[in-house]
Design an enzyme around this catalytic site. Structure first.
Site, short mmCIF file in Angstrom:
data_model
loop_
_atom_site.label_atom_id
_atom_site.label_comp_id
_atom_site.label_asym_id
_atom_site.label_seq_id
_atom_site.Cartn_x
_atom_site.Cartn_y
_atom_site.Cartn_z
N LYS A 33 0.85 -1.20 0.00
CA LYS A 33 0.00 0.00 0.00
C LYS A 33 0.88 1.25 0.00
CE LYS A 33 -3.92 1.95 2.59
NZ LYS A 33 -4.78 1.79 3.80
N SER B 95 -9.75 1.65 2.88
CA SER B 95 -8.97 2.46 1.98
C SER B 95 -7.88 1.69 1.22
CB SER B 95 -8.28 3.58 2.77
OG SER B 95 -7.36 3.02 3.69
N SER C 260 -9.81 -0.73 7.04
CA SER C 260 -9.30 -0.62 5.67
C SER C 260 -8.62 -1.86 5.10
CB SER C 260 -8.31 0.54 5.58
OG SER C 260 -9.04 1.73 5.50
N1 GLN Z 1 -13.00 3.66 6.33
C1 GLN Z 1 -12.36 4.14 7.53
C2 GLN Z 1 -12.10 5.60 7.42
O1 GLN Z 1 -12.43 6.15 6.44
C3 GLN Z 1 -11.11 3.35 7.78
C4 GLN Z 1 -9.87 3.92 7.21
C5 GLN Z 1 -8.69 3.05 7.46
O2 GLN Z 1 -8.80 1.99 8.09
N2 GLN Z 1 -7.55 3.50 7.02
O3 GLN Z 1 -11.57 6.20 8.30
#
Ligand code: GLN
Length: 489
Positions: free
Chosen positions: A92, A167, A191
């Site tokens: 990532k 994400s 994420s």
């Molecule tokens: N979807 C969550 C957010 O928008 C998780 C993000 C993440 O785990 N990096 O904060």
């Protein structure tokens, strides 16, 4: 050269739960002499090229990965290769790989080159994994759909009109579309797990402190954890084995022994106590997702596990608590992008304030700005007590709910996400709806406990459904064991 069908990403669309090559299969083929690291890497590079429109990768290490593959082939011949020799892994783009770009999906870091390797990346490479490239993500890992990237959205390989989740969408697609064996993602509020559920992959968020965050660009430092995506629970266990453990460079990484995760995969769940949190099965849960989770529960029961209803009474505060604390931490972490120290600087600025304002206004995308504003607000004087401090207290109550549940059961089983993958564009203008897709994932981050998502079926549109197993602090063994059982049953 004989091509293996698992490198054709289109197969994901025809059979969403047909998984791509596992490292185990490749390892055996390398041992048997029917393939080489170089050939495997070439196949993956071709798959990346062929699946370009999914937009999973932000950079591909064409020459470097092939050179490494050849070097590892030589090590294999000499009998000196590491545990992960021949594993192709995608990273990532929020993790540092020395001398490569680390954009965080943001214009503000568009040209920023890493000076060193993240500990996780270094550990994978020490064991002879082959890093193939960096993957697309929501800007600074903020989002649940990978539509917030400054470099365009990532598409779900099962159905390209849908999001892959976020994400870590790019890392998840790399694995579920056969562009790498495994990938590293980060999970601050789901994420890793939510995209795994949306694309039919395995995604593991380790305990907070299990894996070093050194070399991870910080989003919310008290939540962020790095973990693997894989096409099998065993492969996720293999990656965790290598990346877990204390690191002097990250003071939050904990010095607890790292067990042998593969040997935990016994498939014997007899006598295990599985908790079902009733709050995770309430309103808002899609019926088809519910039915698939219930089937998982039945198969555990039939194999001799005992099923217990448990309560996580503060669940209704999960989303609000998470979004107050994560935005507060994110707003202070992102203060460093000021046009002076890192990344993008606006052209022909008039003075210092103008430089800050314009660099940040031009460099950050809309979701990042929204969160910086929310986070700054909850930390500002007059609101700090009412929001930030209060949310910290509620976080403790949420954590206590888990401690109490784990007095009675060995692990919890619940949905990963309330629905299957939603459409591209469907929630992008409605942040609250987007945040609600994290309803079942954020609690593990608030409590710091480990959790894994594995595929457990498809809905009537043939979209993957994920089931989540949540464990006690530092007890990844139990959740891997249950996940491995569910994967095979
Ligand atoms: N979807 C969550 C957010 O928008 C998780 C993000 C993440 O785990 N990096 O904060």
């Amino acid at each position: 050269m004989k091509r293996s069908p698992h490198h054709d990403y289109t197969s994901a669309a025809s059979n969403p739960l047909k998984r791509h090559a596992t490292f185990d299969a490749t390892r055996k083929a390398i041992e048997a002499g029917t393939t080489t690291c170089e050939r495997v890497t070439t196949e993956y590079l071709e798959a990346i090229e062929k699946g370009k429109r999914l937009n999973a990768f932000l950079s591909v290490f064409l020459q470097k990965s092939l050179e490494r593959a050849r070097a590892i082939d030589r090590k294999i011949a000499e009998g000196t290769a590491g545990k992960l020799a021949g594993m192709v892994v995608a990273i990532k783009d929020v993790l540092c790989v020395k001398d490569e770009l680390v954009t965080c999906g943001s214009k503000i870091l568009e040209d920023f080159v890493s000076l060193y390797d993240a500990t996780t990346v270094a550990r994978l490479q020490q064991e002879d994994a082959i890093v193939i490239g960096k993957t697309n993500l929501d800007e600074f890992a903020m989002g649940s759909s990978t539509e917030n990237s400054a470099f365009g959205p990532v598409l779900n390989p099962v159905d390209e009109t849908r999001v892959p989740g976020g994400s870590s969408g790019g890392s998840c697609v790399a694995v579920s579309a056969g562009m790498s064996h495994t990938a590293l993602g980060t999970d601050t509020g789901g994420s890793i797990r939510q995209p795994a559920a949306f694309c039919g992959a395995v995604g593991l968020k380790p305990t907070y402190g299990r894996v070093s965050r050194y070399g991870l660009v910080a989003l919310s430092s008290s939540f962020d954890q790095i973990g693997p995506f894989a096409n099998s629970v065993a492969d996720a266990a293999r990656v965790l084995q290598v990346i877990a453990g204390r690191d002097e460079c990250d003071s939050t990484s904990v010095d607890v022994p790292v067990p042998d995760y593969l040997s935990a995969l016994t498939k014997n769940v007899k006598g295990m106590k599985i908790g079902i949190p009733k709050e995770a099965f309430g309103e808002g849960l899609n019926d088809e997702v519910r039915a698939a989770i219930e089937e998982s529960i039945d198969s555990l029961r039939e194999a001799g596990a005992t099923i217990h209803e448990v309560e996580l009474p503060h669940s209704e505060y999960n989303i609000s608590t998470y979004y107050i604390l994560m935005t507060a931490e994110a707003s202070s972490n992102l203060a460093r992008y000021d046009g002076a120290r890192y990344g993008y600087r606006a052209a022909s600025v008039k003075n210092l304030t103008d430089m800050y304002v314009r660099s940040r206004s031009e460099g950050f995308g809309p979701e990042t700005k929204r969160r910086i504003m929310l986070g700054t607000y909850v930390l500002s004087s007059g609101y700090y007590e009412a929001y930030y401090r209060k949310a910290q207290k509620v976080r403790r109550l949420i954590q206590n709910d888990f401690f109490n549940a784990f007095k009675k059961v060995d692990c919890l089983l619940m949905p990963t996400a309330p629905t299957t993958a939603f459409g591209v564009g469907e929630k992008i203008d409605n942040p609250l709806q987007m945040y609600l897709s994290d309803i079942y994932t954020v609690s593990a981050n608030l409590a710091g406990v480990p959790a894994i998502s594995i595929p457990c079926g498809t809905d009537s549109k043939r979209l993957p459904i994920g089931v989540q197993v949540v464990g006690r602090h530092f007890d990844e063994e139990t959740i891997l064991k249950v996940a491995d059982f569910l994967e095979k049953n």
